[in-house]
Design a protein around this motif. Structure first.
Motif, PDB file in Angstrom:
ATOM      1  N   GLY A  36      12.925 -30.263 -19.397  1.00 49.82           N
ATOM      2  CA  GLY A  36      12.068 -29.946 -17.933  1.00 49.82           C
ATOM      3  C   GLY A  36      11.297 -28.550 -17.920  1.00 49.82           C
TER       4      GLY A  36
ATOM      5  N   HIS B  39      25.043 -36.488 -22.456  1.00 49.89           N
ATOM      6  CA  HIS B  39      23.411 -36.355 -21.268  1.00 49.89           C
ATOM      7  C   HIS B  39      23.600 -35.530 -20.506  1.00 49.89           C
ATOM      8  CE1 HIS B  39      20.320 -36.590 -19.528  1.00 49.89           C
ATOM      9  NE2 HIS B  39      19.546 -36.646 -20.572  1.00 49.89           N
TER      10      HIS B  39
ATOM     11  N   GLY C  10      16.154 -30.780 -14.158  1.00 51.00           N
ATOM     12  CA  GLY C  10      15.016 -30.667 -12.884  1.00 51.00           C
ATOM     13  C   GLY C  10      14.103 -30.727 -14.413  1.00 51.00           C
ATOM     14  N   SER C  11      12.689 -30.260 -13.173  1.00 51.29           N
ATOM     15  CA  SER C  11      11.647 -30.390 -14.332  1.00 51.29           C
ATOM     16  C   SER C  11      10.760 -29.161 -13.187  1.00 51.29           C
ATOM     17  CB  SER C  11      11.185 -31.567 -13.933  1.00 51.29           C
ATOM     18  OG  SER C  11       9.782 -32.107 -14.344  1.00 51.29           O
ATOM     19  N   GLN C  12       9.514 -28.916 -14.412  1.00 48.86           N
ATOM     20  CA  GLN C  12       8.700 -27.897 -13.525  1.00 48.86           C
ATOM     21  C   GLN C  12       9.998 -26.539 -13.587  1.00 48.86           C
ATOM     22  OE1 GLN C  12       6.168 -27.258 -14.428  1.00 48.86           O
ATOM     23  NE2 GLN C  12       5.435 -25.988 -12.842  1.00 48.86           N
TER      24      GLN C  12
ATOM     25  N   LYS D  80       8.388 -40.754 -18.983  1.00 50.94           N
ATOM     26  CA  LYS D  80       7.200 -41.394 -17.253  1.00 50.94           C
ATOM     27  C   LYS D  80       6.156 -40.322 -17.437  1.00 50.94           C
ATOM     28  CE  LYS D  80      10.566 -38.291 -15.029  1.00 50.94           C
ATOM     29  NZ  LYS D  80      11.841 -37.523 -15.596  1.00 50.94           N
TER      30      LYS D  80
ATOM     31  N   HIS E  62      20.310 -33.364 -17.732  1.00 52.22           N
ATOM     32  CA  HIS E  62      19.324 -33.289 -17.366  1.00 52.22           C
ATOM     33  C   HIS E  62      18.965 -32.329 -15.899  1.00 52.22           C
ATOM     34  CE1 HIS E  62      14.432 -33.405 -16.873  1.00 52.22           C
ATOM     35  NE2 HIS E  62      14.428 -33.697 -15.495  1.00 52.22           N
TER      36      HIS E  62
ATOM     37  N   TYR F 231       2.378 -36.765 -15.300  1.00 52.43           N
ATOM     38  CA  TYR F 231       3.066 -37.889 -13.977  1.00 52.43           C
ATOM     39  C   TYR F 231       1.540 -37.688 -13.476  1.00 52.43           C
ATOM     40  CZ  TYR F 231       7.428 -36.459 -15.543  1.00 52.43           C
ATOM     41  OH  TYR F 231       8.517 -36.235 -16.222  1.00 52.43           O
TER      42      TYR F 231
ATOM     43  N   ARG G 258      25.375 -40.052 -19.485  1.00 53.47           N
ATOM     44  CA  ARG G 258      25.080 -39.208 -18.650  1.00 53.47           C
ATOM     45  C   ARG G 258      25.791 -38.339 -17.095  1.00 53.47           C
ATOM     46  NH1 ARG G 258      18.345 -39.152 -15.468  1.00 53.47           N
ATOM     47  NH2 ARG G 258      18.973 -36.868 -14.522  1.00 53.47           N
TER      48      ARG G 258
ATOM     49  N   ASP H  66      12.122 -41.123 -24.776  1.00 54.20           N
ATOM     50  CA  ASP H  66      13.197 -41.950 -24.023  1.00 54.20           C
ATOM     51  C   ASP H  66      12.447 -42.904 -22.966  1.00 54.20           C
ATOM     52  OD1 ASP H  66      13.268 -41.018 -20.312  1.00 54.20           O
ATOM     53  OD2 ASP H  66      13.487 -39.627 -21.229  1.00 54.20           O
TER      54      ASP H  66
ATOM     55  N   ALA I 205       9.581 -37.941 -22.828  1.00 56.46           N
ATOM     56  CA  ALA I 205      10.407 -38.427 -21.807  1.00 56.46           C
ATOM     57  C   ALA I 205       9.108 -39.201 -21.150  1.00 56.46           C
ATOM     58  CB  ALA I 205      10.343 -37.543 -20.853  1.00 56.46           C
TER      59      ALA I 205
ATOM     60  N   HIS J 137      16.222 -44.743 -19.822  1.00 56.59           N
ATOM     61  CA  HIS J 137      17.815 -43.852 -19.227  1.00 56.59           C
ATOM     62  C   HIS J 137      17.780 -45.009 -18.104  1.00 56.59           C
ATOM     63  CE1 HIS J 137      18.320 -39.784 -20.323  1.00 56.59           C
ATOM     64  NE2 HIS J 137      16.888 -39.730 -21.487  1.00 56.59           N
TER      65      HIS J 137
ATOM     66  N   GLU K  12      14.559 -33.304 -24.579  1.00 56.37           N
ATOM     67  CA  GLU K  12      13.822 -34.052 -23.505  1.00 56.37           C
ATOM     68  C   GLU K  12      12.544 -33.811 -23.191  1.00 56.37           C
ATOM     69  OE1 GLU K  12      16.581 -37.609 -22.111  1.00 56.37           O
ATOM     70  OE2 GLU K  12      16.172 -36.541 -21.287  1.00 56.37           O
ATOM     71  N   PRO K  13      11.345 -32.992 -23.816  1.00 57.05           N
ATOM     72  CA  PRO K  13      10.515 -32.244 -22.972  1.00 57.05           C
ATOM     73  C   PRO K  13       9.290 -33.880 -22.494  1.00 57.05           C
ATOM     74  CG  PRO K  13      10.465 -32.396 -25.132  1.00 57.05           C
ATOM     75  CD  PRO K  13      11.421 -32.936 -24.716  1.00 57.05           C
ATOM     76  N   GLY K  14       9.145 -34.021 -21.464  1.00 63.84           N
ATOM     77  CA  GLY K  14       7.895 -34.873 -21.131  1.00 63.84           C
ATOM     78  C   GLY K  14       6.602 -33.806 -20.380  1.00 63.84           C
ATOM     79  N   ARG K  15       6.612 -33.237 -19.324  1.00 64.40           N
ATOM     80  CA  ARG K  15       5.537 -32.367 -18.200  1.00 64.40           C
ATOM     81  C   ARG K  15       5.438 -31.370 -19.766  1.00 64.40           C
ATOM     82  NH1 ARG K  15       5.163 -31.530 -13.062  1.00 64.40           N
ATOM     83  NH2 ARG K  15       7.449 -31.953 -13.270  1.00 64.40           N
TER      84      ARG K  15
HETATM   85  C1  LIG Z   1      11.783 -36.537 -15.860  1.00 62.96           C
HETATM   86  C2  LIG Z   1      12.570 -36.513 -17.500  1.00 62.96           C
HETATM   87  C3  LIG Z   1      12.706 -35.964 -18.461  1.00 62.96           C
HETATM   88  C4  LIG Z   1      11.654 -35.307 -18.930  1.00 62.96           C
HETATM   89  O1  LIG Z   1      11.195 -34.106 -17.479  1.00 62.96           O
HETATM   90  P1  LIG Z   1      10.135 -33.181 -17.645  1.00 62.96           P
HETATM   91  O2  LIG Z   1      10.549 -32.112 -16.915  1.00 62.96           O
HETATM   92  O3  LIG Z   1       8.555 -34.335 -17.874  1.00 62.96           O
HETATM   93  O4  LIG Z   1       9.959 -32.382 -18.972  1.00 62.96           O
HETATM   94  C5  LIG Z   1      13.143 -35.800 -19.549  1.00 62.96           C
HETATM   95  N1  LIG Z   1      14.831 -36.480 -19.222  1.00 62.96           N
HETATM   96  C6  LIG Z   1      15.231 -36.829 -18.024  1.00 62.96           C
HETATM   97  C7  LIG Z   1      16.489 -38.204 -18.063  1.00 62.96           C
HETATM   98  C8  LIG Z   1      14.469 -37.066 -16.620  1.00 62.96           C
HETATM   99  O5  LIG Z   1      14.059 -37.600 -16.290  1.00 62.96           O
END
Ligand SMILES: *Cc1c(COP(=O)(O)O)cnc(C)c1O
Length: 441
Positions: A257, A214, A218-220, A75, A216, A400, A164, A94, A73, A117, A299-302
């Motif tokens: 997330g 799809h 939440g995060s953390q 962002k 998602h 972030y 989504r 993404d 992810a 997205h 879809e991991p980002g953090r």
């Molecule tokens: C922010 C986001 C992610 C990633 O979330 P993390 O908490 O950073 O892993 C994945 N998919 C979507 C659609 C998001 O908005």
């Protein structure tokens, strides 16, 4: 959630102290780096980023065989070098904007592995993504679906899409990053019947190739139950669509997330074990529902970049207000880290020169912006003799931070420096005063 035991005594395994007591990141002492590149300074441990990608890719392969993907992810942190690393590691990505797409293009990232997205893609965004061959659109709403069909028709292509959906799950995290509830600006809710409607619409449009769904949540997120519940709702929906519309989803993206460790009280999630459990659960549930399990995407980002990052600051003013508290000001702040101001996020901040002494002083570590809310962290135990010129390190700043950085107060953004094999190199140079006026006409 299954957690990893951490034996390093530090909150992240890539942190240590050398013989003189100085804090090291990826094996490198921080003061020479601060001297070479200046502060504030974003550092990334390249090996850690690669290790996290490999952990995810290995885990999904084990859990789902070849029928799985891992999409980074963007962002969480987006700059050219990072997309090169993602390309080299075989990750998908993404993206949520033309800026992220352009950065990926400049890194030579194969955009057929990109998922686009955003809850509000403009016609220009859609055309731009099609022009660059972005593989998948993750469609937020019906309006967007019509726009994609119209623009795909004009180009004479069939655009692959996922829809989504909001599974109606509260991940119990910060409200600002909880996205899977029915009441959300993102996606179409299953509960209200809007998910059914948008699926039927997608199936009826001639230049849209519906590939799946799809979500998602939440995060953390630290509660593994959230993923089982989301998978359950989404698989039931896949089965429901197979039954009612004869549509069998080829792909199911269950978002990102997984939480990361900002402070010692938070656990370190064992990603591989958790994905293995999710894999077992989804395989079993698909069987029970009588459907072929779609290709599953994470879809991991953090959790890919957070603890691969750290910020180094230089202390300036130290202000003791008798009977109140001590403010330790650093040469950055909400411009390079707005997360305390946004969510009250916890952080670990450590002195660089030496470990904490027995006796510490509880300090507020604050930034240099003209804003009382410009705080990095409250109640930080620091040596009682902190003074101008000392270095501080804020841990777990890989996600972030650079991507959320601003030029508030016309403060230039810090550089991004990568650490690899005991050497350092610039991935993003420091902004200059010239950069700040570059757009002024
Ligand atoms: C922010 C986001 C992610 C990633 O979330 P993390 O908490 O950073 O892993 C994945 N998919 C979507 C659609 C998001 O908005």
């Amino acid at each position: 959630m299954i957690v990893t035991e951490n034996k390093s005594g530090m909150i992240c395994s890539n942190l240590s102290r050398d013989e003189s007591g100085e804090l090291c990141f990826a094996g490198m002492p921080l003061s020479p780096l601060a001297q070479k590149y200046g502060t504030p300074l974003y550092l990334y441990d390249e090996a850690r980023i690669r290790e996290r990608c490999r952990t995810y890719l290995g885990a999904v392969r084990e859990a789902f065989g070849d029928r799985a993907r891992v999409l980074y992810a963007s962002k969480a942190a987006s700059f050219r070098r990072l997309y090169e690393i993602m390309r080299e590691e075989g990750m998908g990505i993404d993206v949520v904007s033309r800026g992220e797409i352009y950065t990926a293009v400049r890194a030579g990232f194969p955009l057929e592995r990109a998922y686009f997205h955003s809850n509000n893609k403009t016609d220009e965004d859609i055309a731009y993504a099609m022009e660059h061959g972005v593989g998948y659109f993750v469609v937020d709403n019906e309006e967007e679906l019509y726009a994609i069909d119209r623009l795909a028709t004009a180009r004479g292509i069939q655009q692959r899409v996922l829809l989504r959906l909001t599974p109606g799950i509260d991940p119990h995290t910060y409200a600002a990053v909880a996205t899977g509830k029915v009441d959300s600006k993102f996606g179409s809710a299953i509960e209200t019947g809007q998910a059914d409607a948008i699926t039927r619409l997608a199936l009826s449009l001639s230049h849209v190739a519906l590939k799946g769904f799809h979500c998602h949540v939440g995060s953390q997120v630290f509660d593994s139950d959230v993923y089982f519940r989301a998978a359950e709702v989404m698989l039931s929906f896949v089965a429901h669509m197979a039954r009612t519309e004869g549509f069998l989803a080829e792909e199911l993206d269950i978002g990102g997330g997984y939480g990361v460790r900002y402070v010692a009280e938070q656990p370190e999630i064992d990603i591989a074990e958790n994905i293995r459990e999710v894999g077992e659960f989804m395989t079993r549930r698909a069987e029970e529902l009588g459907i072929t399990l779609p290709v599953v995407a994470f879809e991991p980002g953090r959790s890919i970049v957070a603890d691969a990052g750290l910020t180094v600051y230089t202390v300036g003013t130290v202000k003791r207000i008798p009977g109140y508290k001590t403010y330790v000001s650093v040469d950055g702040g909400m411009t390079d880290n707005p997360r305390f101001a946004l969510y009250g996020s916890p952080y670990t901040i450590l002195p660089v020169a030496a470990d904490l002494p027995e006796e510490t002083e509880s300090c507020s570590v604050v930034g240099r912006c003209c804003e009382s809310g410009d705080i990095l962290q409250e109640n930080v135990p620091l040596p009682p003799d902190m003074a101008r010129g000392d270095l501080l390190a804020c841990l777990t700043t890989g996600a972030y931070h650079y991507s959320m950085a601003s030029n508030y107060n016309r403060i230039p953004r810090p550089p991004v420096v990568m650490l690899a094999d005991g050497t350092s190199y610039l991935a993003v140079r420091r902004e200059t005063p010239e950069d700040l006026v570059a757009l002024d006409c």
